[in-house]
Write a protein that holds these residues in place. Structure first.
Motif, PDB file in Angstrom:
ATOM      1  N   ILE A  32       0.874  -1.165   0.000  1.00 44.48           N
ATOM      2  CA  ILE A  32       0.000   0.000   0.000  1.00 44.48           C
ATOM      3  C   ILE A  32       0.910   1.213   0.000  1.00 44.48           C
ATOM      4  CG2 ILE A  32      -1.868   1.154   1.204  1.00 44.48           C
ATOM      5  CD1 ILE A  32      -2.768  -1.561   0.728  1.00 44.48           C
ATOM      6  N   MET A  34       1.510   4.810   0.019  1.00 40.41           N
ATOM      7  CA  MET A  34       0.876   6.114   0.193  1.00 40.41           C
ATOM      8  C   MET A  34       1.719   7.231  -0.407  1.00 40.41           C
ATOM      9  SD  MET A  34      -1.937   5.478   1.565  1.00 40.41           S
ATOM     10  CE  MET A  34      -2.631   6.959   2.247  1.00 40.41           C
ATOM     11  N   LEU A  84       9.191  -4.562   5.110  1.00 42.43           N
ATOM     12  CA  LEU A  84       7.825  -4.427   5.617  1.00 42.43           C
ATOM     13  C   LEU A  84       6.794  -5.251   4.844  1.00 42.43           C
ATOM     14  CD1 LEU A  84       7.870  -0.552   6.143  1.00 42.43           C
ATOM     15  CD2 LEU A  84       8.145  -2.286   7.887  1.00 42.43           C
ATOM     16  N   ARG A  87       4.062  -6.810   6.726  1.00 38.89           N
ATOM     17  CA  ARG A  87       3.300  -5.928   7.633  1.00 38.89           C
ATOM     18  C   ARG A  87       2.584  -4.849   6.823  1.00 38.89           C
ATOM     19  NH1 ARG A  87       8.442  -4.500  11.117  1.00 38.89           N
ATOM     20  NH2 ARG A  87       7.313  -2.594  11.539  1.00 38.89           N
ATOM     21  N   PRO A  88       1.485  -5.210   6.160  1.00 39.93           N
ATOM     22  CA  PRO A  88       0.841  -4.262   5.225  1.00 39.93           C
ATOM     23  C   PRO A  88       0.435  -2.935   5.861  1.00 39.93           C
ATOM     24  CG  PRO A  88      -0.511  -6.238   5.567  1.00 39.93           C
ATOM     25  CD  PRO A  88       0.805  -6.510   6.186  1.00 39.93           C
ATOM     26  N   LEU A  89      -0.100  -2.966   7.088  1.00 41.49           N
ATOM     27  CA  LEU A  89      -0.514  -1.707   7.713  1.00 41.49           C
ATOM     28  C   LEU A  89       0.687  -0.808   7.951  1.00 41.49           C
ATOM     29  CD1 LEU A  89      -3.283  -2.442  10.341  1.00 41.49           C
ATOM     30  CD2 LEU A  89      -3.429  -1.155   8.236  1.00 41.49           C
ATOM     31  N   ASP A  90       1.817  -1.436   8.331  1.00 41.16           N
ATOM     32  CA  ASP A  90       3.016  -0.641   8.585  1.00 41.16           C
ATOM     33  C   ASP A  90       3.590  -0.071   7.299  1.00 41.16           C
ATOM     34  OD1 ASP A  90       2.816  -0.910  11.229  1.00 41.16           O
ATOM     35  OD2 ASP A  90       4.290  -2.501  11.439  1.00 41.16           O
ATOM     36  N   LEU A  92       1.853   0.953   4.866  1.00 42.33           N
ATOM     37  CA  LEU A  92       1.018   2.115   4.618  1.00 42.33           C
ATOM     38  C   LEU A  92       1.527   3.323   5.413  1.00 42.33           C
ATOM     39  CD1 LEU A  92      -2.840   1.783   4.716  1.00 42.33           C
ATOM     40  CD2 LEU A  92      -1.734   3.732   5.680  1.00 42.33           C
ATOM     41  N   LEU A  93       1.823   3.082   6.699  1.00 39.15           N
ATOM     42  CA  LEU A  93       2.286   4.182   7.550  1.00 39.15           C
ATOM     43  C   LEU A  93       3.669   4.665   7.132  1.00 39.15           C
ATOM     44  CD1 LEU A  93       1.105   2.811  10.968  1.00 39.15           C
ATOM     45  CD2 LEU A  93       0.144   4.696   9.671  1.00 39.15           C
ATOM     46  N   ALA A  94       4.568   3.708   6.898  1.00 38.76           N
ATOM     47  CA  ALA A  94       5.938   4.086   6.551  1.00 38.76           C
ATOM     48  C   ALA A  94       5.959   4.888   5.255  1.00 38.76           C
ATOM     49  CB  ALA A  94       6.801   2.842   6.419  1.00 38.76           C
ATOM     50  N   TRP A  96       3.616   6.694   4.164  1.00 39.26           N
ATOM     51  CA  TRP A  96       3.103   8.030   4.445  1.00 39.26           C
ATOM     52  C   TRP A  96       4.230   8.923   4.954  1.00 39.26           C
ATOM     53  CZ3 TRP A  96      -1.155  10.514   3.124  1.00 39.26           C
ATOM     54  CH2 TRP A  96      -1.286  11.808   3.626  1.00 39.26           C
ATOM     55  N   GLY A  97       5.081   8.346   5.834  1.00 40.38           N
ATOM     56  CA  GLY A  97       6.249   9.091   6.312  1.00 40.38           C
ATOM     57  C   GLY A  97       7.134   9.482   5.144  1.00 40.38           C
ATOM     58  N   VAL A  98       7.325   8.537   4.208  1.00 39.36           N
ATOM     59  CA  VAL A  98       8.136   8.819   3.019  1.00 39.36           C
ATOM     60  C   VAL A  98       7.543  10.003   2.259  1.00 39.36           C
ATOM     61  CG1 VAL A  98       8.806   7.927   0.759  1.00 39.36           C
ATOM     62  CG2 VAL A  98       8.999   6.477   2.761  1.00 39.36           C
TER      63      VAL A  98
ATOM     64  N   GLY B 321       8.670  13.408   9.552  1.00 42.21           N
ATOM     65  CA  GLY B 321       8.569  12.323   8.581  1.00 42.21           C
ATOM     66  C   GLY B 321       9.591  11.237   8.847  1.00 42.21           C
ATOM     67  N   PHE B 324       8.915   9.328  12.027  1.00 36.86           N
ATOM     68  CA  PHE B 324       7.792   8.424  11.831  1.00 36.86           C
ATOM     69  C   PHE B 324       8.247   7.159  11.095  1.00 36.86           C
ATOM     70  CE2 PHE B 324       3.690   7.509   9.518  1.00 36.86           C
ATOM     71  CZ  PHE B 324       3.094   6.952  10.621  1.00 36.86           C
ATOM     72  N   ILE B 325       9.047   7.348  10.038  1.00 32.45           N
ATOM     73  CA  ILE B 325       9.554   6.182   9.300  1.00 32.45           C
ATOM     74  C   ILE B 325      10.376   5.289  10.226  1.00 32.45           C
ATOM     75  CG2 ILE B 325      11.089   5.443   7.446  1.00 32.45           C
ATOM     76  CD1 ILE B 325      10.380   8.012   5.979  1.00 32.45           C
ATOM     77  N   VAL B 328       8.162   3.347  12.644  1.00 33.27           N
ATOM     78  CA  VAL B 328       7.454   2.238  11.997  1.00 33.27           C
ATOM     79  C   VAL B 328       8.412   1.100  11.675  1.00 33.27           C
ATOM     80  CG1 VAL B 328       6.185   1.554   9.943  1.00 33.27           C
ATOM     81  CG2 VAL B 328       5.651   3.696  11.047  1.00 33.27           C
TER      82      VAL B 328
END
Lengths: 286, 367
Positions: A32, A34, A84, A87-90, A92-94, A96-98, B321, B324-325, B328
């Motif tokens: 995923i 983002m 990752l 860990r699909p949800l992670d 997505l989050l990571a 987003w951070g990118v 950012g 956060f990375i 995670v």
């Protein structure tokens, strides 16, 4: 009505160009991503930079955007995404951070003032099509969407790499047993998807002004297309045409925002009854 | 494995009590009303993080659209406050500017303060019940559910902007006076407002904490690890998922309503994707598995943003950012996970010494 249908094709082609890279990344690797919108944004900036600093003609900038953003995608996959996959949800989050980092990095590098990409003169005219006047560039985008589908189809179904990708998608362990390096396949698939987003950016940078935040709007839209389509290439194409036409028709009857709202609601209802999407790619993942 | 003090329920409650005691005495230490207002806003963000942690940390339901409930709650409260300032029979000025002559029907209930506040809380909750029910019965879960919430969120934002005559579009609603309850006006820049937010945060957090420790909470936590197995054990998974999702929506709506009271302002910015994702970032950095840590995460990130952020605005988002990375990638449990790990190490160190000749604690046996 005919106007709306022709305009709908144009909207559909934009949706499809935005979603095609994501379809590959999601459909094969299940990631995923983002940051997809930001890959599009980077494609636009890559085009801008190539054009402004190296004076490349626009048509050469498009493959450059593919290579540059593909390379960035490859690095991100190697540094972050590959850890990752389970860990699909992670993911997505990571990612987003990118996307936060990419937006801010671009803002620091290029500034937050809008940039413009020059397009070749013959694309800046309008073309009469069945009583509708459509910008020539929009026709070019429609053609580009068709070309991209052909390209992806060719890569996936006519090359060695494509066979490997499909093998890994269907059964990773079995593919590995046959000597396919699945990690490498994932890396290149991710890079390929990112590169396609770069091409999308090269096109959208002309349609809109180039800004660090230009990508954020595309992610949700692209995801809805991919999820509705079920992660397969044809699914995305059908979903793009369906939503593009609906957007155009609803916008004619109501207005743009309500059309968008209505489509989102329809997609939610659709997924309620068919959660696997129009054409489900790999049965095993979900 | 020896007992990790992190998992000791008594100690957990003590930690909660200690933190809330610390937050509670702040108004006794300062009479800077501006600071109190700012801290109360952090409290609202903390509540939002708690609501995310309840849904995501306990139930494993990642919700990227918590702004739906927050924004609807904020709009409901702002509409109530707006109508309080109106003379009977008049319409808000922005409506007149947008060529409306009579009050739209859905604004009518907001003449009544009690009804208005009830709507501010119930409309989002009902929305979550319906939407969550639809999704969870269809067994949409994980990343798909997250994307769907995101879609609904951006659809709502579009509608609130488009309904200019009814919502004042992008400008949002800014009620001229503070909320009046039972004849007393709540000044947003006062210790009263602070106490109110504090009480709300306290009640919500402790209720959520009790809930996660209850039988209901046990089933919800089981969902996170293996919904399929819970289903085979005969539980109706969709019901549990919908309930915990709606409950977190109610909390987010309460947070949104308090936000409107504190800032006397609401706009479609509350429906922005970025805002909802920041709430997820707070919970993730603090530690989604713990309500308390998620709340502290919101305090820390928002606090750092307003103080450090002002000094180097440009690099702040870059730092956020990257951190956060990193969280995670290396610390999926956030700082709560780190605390759990450290406390566990500490306990096994001490325990190891005490039971030197007894059973050695199995290293790495637990996950």
């Amino acid at each position: 009505m005919a106007n709306a249908l022709i305009l709908g094709i144009s909207i559909a082609s934009i949706f499809l160009v935005a979603a095609i890279g994501l379809t590959i990344i999601y459909g094969t690797a299940g990631v995923i991503n983002m940051a997809h919108g930001e890959f599009i944004m980077l494609g636009a900036y890559a085009t801008y930079a190539m054009q402004t600093y190296f004076g490349l003609p626009y048509f050469l900038c498009i493959p450059c955007a593919f290579v540059i953003v593909g390379a960035i995608g490859f690095v991100i996959e190697k540094l972050l995404i590959q850890y990752l996959y389970h860990r699909p949800l992670d993911t997505l989050l990571a990612t987003w951070g990118v996307s936060l980092v990419l937006i801010q990095g671009t803002r620091l590098t290029f500034g937050s003032d809008p940039k413009y990409i020059q397009m070749p003169g013959f694309l800046s005219s309008n073309i009469e099509l069945g009583g509708v006047s459509l910008a020539a560039f929009r026709i070019f985008v429609i053609l580009a969407a068709l070309a991209l589908i052909a390209l992806v189809w060719f890569v996936f179904y006519k090359t060695d790499f494509g066979i490997k990708v499909r093998a890994v998608t269907q059964n990773r362990e079995m593919a590995a047993a046959f000597g396919i390096n699945s990690k490498q396949v994932y890396s290149f698939t991710f890079a390929f998807g990112a590169g396609l987003a770069g091409v999308a950016g090269a096109l959208f940078g002309v349609l809109n002004i180039v800004l660090p935040t230009m990508g954020t709007g595309y992610v949700v839209q692209a995801f809805l297309i991919v999820v509705t389509g079920g992660g397969a290439l044809m699914g995305s194409a059908i979903a793009s045409i369906a939503t593009g036409e609906m957007q155009s028709i609803f916008a004619m009857l109501l207005n743009d925002s309500f059309a968008r709202f209505l489509i989102f609601i329809l997609i939610v209802v659709f997924l309620r009854f068919r959660p696997q999407g129009l054409i489900s790619a790999g049965g095993s993942r979900r | 494995m020896l007992d990790n003090p992190y998992h000791n329920k008594t100690l957990q409650w003590l930690a909660y009590a200690a933190v809330f005691l610390l937050i509670g005495i702040v108004p006794l230490l300062t009479d800077d009303d501006f600071l109190l207002n700012q801290l109360a806003t952090y409290g609202v963000y903390g509540l939002l993080a708690v609501s995310i942690s309840l849904c995501w940390g306990s139930g494993g339901i990642l919700n990227l659209g918590q702004g739906i409930a927050f924004g609807l709650g904020a709009y409901g409260m702002a509409m109530t406050m707006q109508m309080q300032s109106q003379a009977p029979g008049t319409i808000p000025p922005f409506m007149a500017n947008n060529a409306l002559e009579t009050l739209p029907i859905f604004w009518e209930p907001f003449w009544n303060t009690g009804l208005g506040i009830a709507l501010a809380l119930l409309v989002p909750t009902l929305f979550y019940l319906i939407f969550g029910g639809l999704m969870f019965v269809a067994r949409v879960s994980g990343p798909f559910f997250a994307i769907m919430t995101l879609a609904i969120l951006s659809a709502l934002a579009t509608v609130f902007v488009a309904l200019q005559p009814y919502t004042n579009g992008v400008n949002g609603i800014s009620p001229p006076t503070g909320l009046v309850i039972a004849g007393t006006k709540i000044d947003p820049y006062s210790s009263t407002a602070y106490w109110l937010v504090f009480a709300l945060l306290l009640i919500c957090t402790f209720t959520a904490k009790l809930l996660t420790q209850s039988r209901f909470g046990l089933v919800v936590r089981a969902l996170k690890d293996d919904p399929e197995r819970v289903r085979f054990l005969g539980y109706n998974v969709a019901v549990y998922e919908t309930l915990v999702y709606a409950l977190s929506g109610l909390m987010a709506a309460a947070a949104g309503a308090s936000f409107a009271v504190l800032t006397q302002y609401v706009s479609p910015a509350q429906f922005e994707v970025g805002f909802s994702i920041s709430a997820v970032i707070w919970a993730a950095i603090g530690g989604r598995g713990s309500l308390l840590w998620a709340m502290l995460g919101a305090f820390t990130v928002q606090g750092a943003q307003s103080y450090a952020g002002d000094a180097f605005l440009n690099t702040w988002i870059l730092i956020l950012g990257f951190s956060f990375i990193l969280v995670v990638r290396f610390l999926p449990g956030g700082f709560a996970g780190l605390a759990e790990l450290l406390l566990g190490r500490l306990a096994s160190l001490r325990g190891g010494r005490r039971e030197e000749f007894g059973q050695a604690p199995a290293k790495g046996a637990a996950k």
